[in-house]
Design an enzyme around this catalytic site. Structure first.
Site, short mmCIF file in Angstrom:
data_model
loop_
_atom_site.label_atom_id
_atom_site.label_comp_id
_atom_site.label_asym_id
_atom_site.label_seq_id
_atom_site.Cartn_x
_atom_site.Cartn_y
_atom_site.Cartn_z
N ASP A 55 0.85 -1.20 0.00
CA ASP A 55 0.00 0.00 0.00
C ASP A 55 0.88 1.25 0.00
O ASP A 55 0.37 2.37 -0.02
CB ASP A 55 -1.01 -0.01 1.16
CG ASP A 55 -0.36 -0.02 2.51
OD1 ASP A 55 0.88 -0.14 2.60
OD2 ASP A 55 -1.09 0.11 3.53
N SER A 56 2.20 1.05 -0.03
CA SER A 56 3.12 2.17 -0.29
C SER A 56 2.80 2.77 -1.66
O SER A 56 3.27 3.87 -1.98
CB SER A 56 4.57 1.69 -0.24
OG SER A 56 4.73 0.51 -1.00
N ASP A 101 -0.97 -6.16 0.08
CA ASP A 101 -1.29 -5.49 1.35
C ASP A 101 -2.79 -5.32 1.52
O ASP A 101 -3.49 -4.95 0.56
CB ASP A 101 -0.67 -4.09 1.37
CG ASP A 101 0.59 -4.02 2.22
OD1 ASP A 101 0.75 -4.87 3.13
OD2 ASP A 101 1.40 -3.12 1.98
N LYS A 141 -0.94 -9.31 3.32
CA LYS A 141 -0.15 -8.80 4.44
C LYS A 141 -1.00 -7.80 5.20
O LYS A 141 -1.73 -7.01 4.59
CB LYS A 141 1.15 -8.14 3.95
CG LYS A 141 1.93 -7.47 5.11
CD LYS A 141 3.35 -7.07 4.71
CE LYS A 141 3.47 -5.74 4.03
NZ LYS A 141 2.96 -4.58 4.79
N GLU A 173 -0.91 -5.15 8.91
CA GLU A 173 -0.03 -4.54 9.92
C GLU A 173 -0.60 -4.71 11.32
O GLU A 173 -1.81 -4.69 11.51
CB GLU A 173 0.11 -3.03 9.62
CG GLU A 173 0.76 -2.74 8.28
CD GLU A 173 0.92 -1.24 8.02
OE1 GLU A 173 0.63 -0.42 8.91
OE2 GLU A 173 1.36 -0.91 6.90
N GLU A 191 9.89 -3.58 10.37
CA GLU A 191 10.25 -2.30 9.75
C GLU A 191 10.81 -1.34 10.79
O GLU A 191 10.19 -1.11 11.84
CB GLU A 191 9.02 -1.69 9.06
CG GLU A 191 9.33 -0.36 8.39
CD GLU A 191 8.30 0.08 7.35
OE1 GLU A 191 7.36 -0.69 7.06
OE2 GLU A 191 8.44 1.21 6.84
O1 KIV Z 1 3.60 -1.09 1.64
C1 KIV Z 1 4.78 -1.46 1.59
O2 KIV Z 1 5.49 -1.22 0.61
C2 KIV Z 1 5.31 -2.19 2.72
C3 KIV Z 1 6.77 -2.53 2.73
C4 KIV Z 1 7.60 -1.32 2.86
C5 KIV Z 1 7.11 -3.54 3.74
O3 KIV Z 1 4.59 -2.51 3.62
#
Ligand code: KIV
Length: 269
Positions: free
Chosen positions: A49-50, A88, A118, A120, A186
């Site tokens: 989600d970056s 994510d 994934k 968090e 992280e």
């Molecule tokens: O969203 C993302 O890119 C991430 C990574 C930096 C681990 O969660």
């Protein structure tokens, strides 16, 4: 021609940990970079989600929606033939209840073609993790600095220093017990990341967590020098920002001088 690369599965990452072979993970949000990273043998591609920061231009990851993640994920999953593709779960798609989490995890998997999700967070997310795993979906955890909690954490800060260290180790252990197949750490002190890595049987993946985690991950625009500005833990393996800027200047000046298109790039009668 058949590729010498083998399909990476969650079990592959476990075997790599057991044989103490470090593995590489990288983010991608589009088909072309996914194809390049896949063919380079990168073990895991994360549709992170970056994307909120590096693709959509937001200040943080909070605004990213499930639908946006699905379209990034679809592009990546279609292009990646060998890498394990993880997607994510965006902010707001799993925190409310295990039912909400399962519903959105299914949606992300069904419509993107990714092979794992994934999410968090630590102990507060255990019911969600258990529910998603019970639905047959592999879950990757994410502890330390968790970008979706940037406001609660008071900004981009290293996590797990001093008294927080033992708490982070406990959380990592509970995530493993809840069934995550791998864990992103992280912005965690290198020594703590090493301790967590040695204490868990699942693989850890570091970003700003030293070189003793089982794998490493970077955001592709950061490692390729495309994003503006850099963090301490990012190493730039290319300088795409300068290269693209130079290409854009050359293109514009050749258009102005009519040097482009020349005969080679034009059609004859
Ligand atoms: O969203 C993302 O890119 C991430 C990574 C930096 C681990 O969660």
């Amino acid at each position: 021609m058949t590729s010498p690369l083998k399909k990476v599965r969650t079990s592959t990452l476990l075997s790599l940990k057991q044989s103490r072979t470090a593995f590489a993970c990288i983010t991608s949000y589009d088909a072309l970079t996914a194809e390049i990273f896949d063919q380079a043998g990168i073990e895991v591609i994360l549709v992170g989600d970056s994307a909120g920061n590096v693709v959509l231009g937001h200040e943080n990851t909070l605004e990213v929606s499930v639908e946006e993640m699905i379209s990034f994920g679809k592009a990546v999953a279609q292009a990646a033939k060998h890498s394990l593709v993880v997607i994510d779960m965006p902010f707001g798609s799993y925190e409310v209840s295990p039912e909400q989490a399962v519903e959105n995890a299914i949606k992300l998997m069904k419509h993107s073609g990714a092979e794992a999700v994934k999410l968090e967070g630590g102990k507060d997310r255990i019911p969600q993790i258990k529910a998603i795993v019970a639905a047959g979906i592999p879950v990757m955890g994410h502890l330390g600095f968790t970008p979706q909690s940037v406001h609660a954490l008071g900004g981009f800060k290293v996590q797990g220093r001093g008294d927080q260290a033992s708490e982070l180790l406990v959380e990592a252990t509970s995530l493993e017990q809840a069934g995550v197949f791998a864990l992103v750490l992280e912005m965690v002190p290198a020594q703590l990341a090493k301790t967590i890595t040695e204490s868990l049987s699942i693989p850890t993946i570091g970003i700003g967590a030293g070189n003793q985690t089982d794998g490493q991950i970077l955001v592709w625009q950061d490692f390729a020098g495309l994003s503006n500005g850099s963090r301490k833990f990012v190493k730039q393996y290319a300088n795409l920002r300068d290269e693209l800027a130079a290409a854009a200047h050359s293109y514009r000046s050749e258009v102005q001088s009519r040097a482009f298109p020349d005969k080679e790039h034009s059609f004859e009668d």
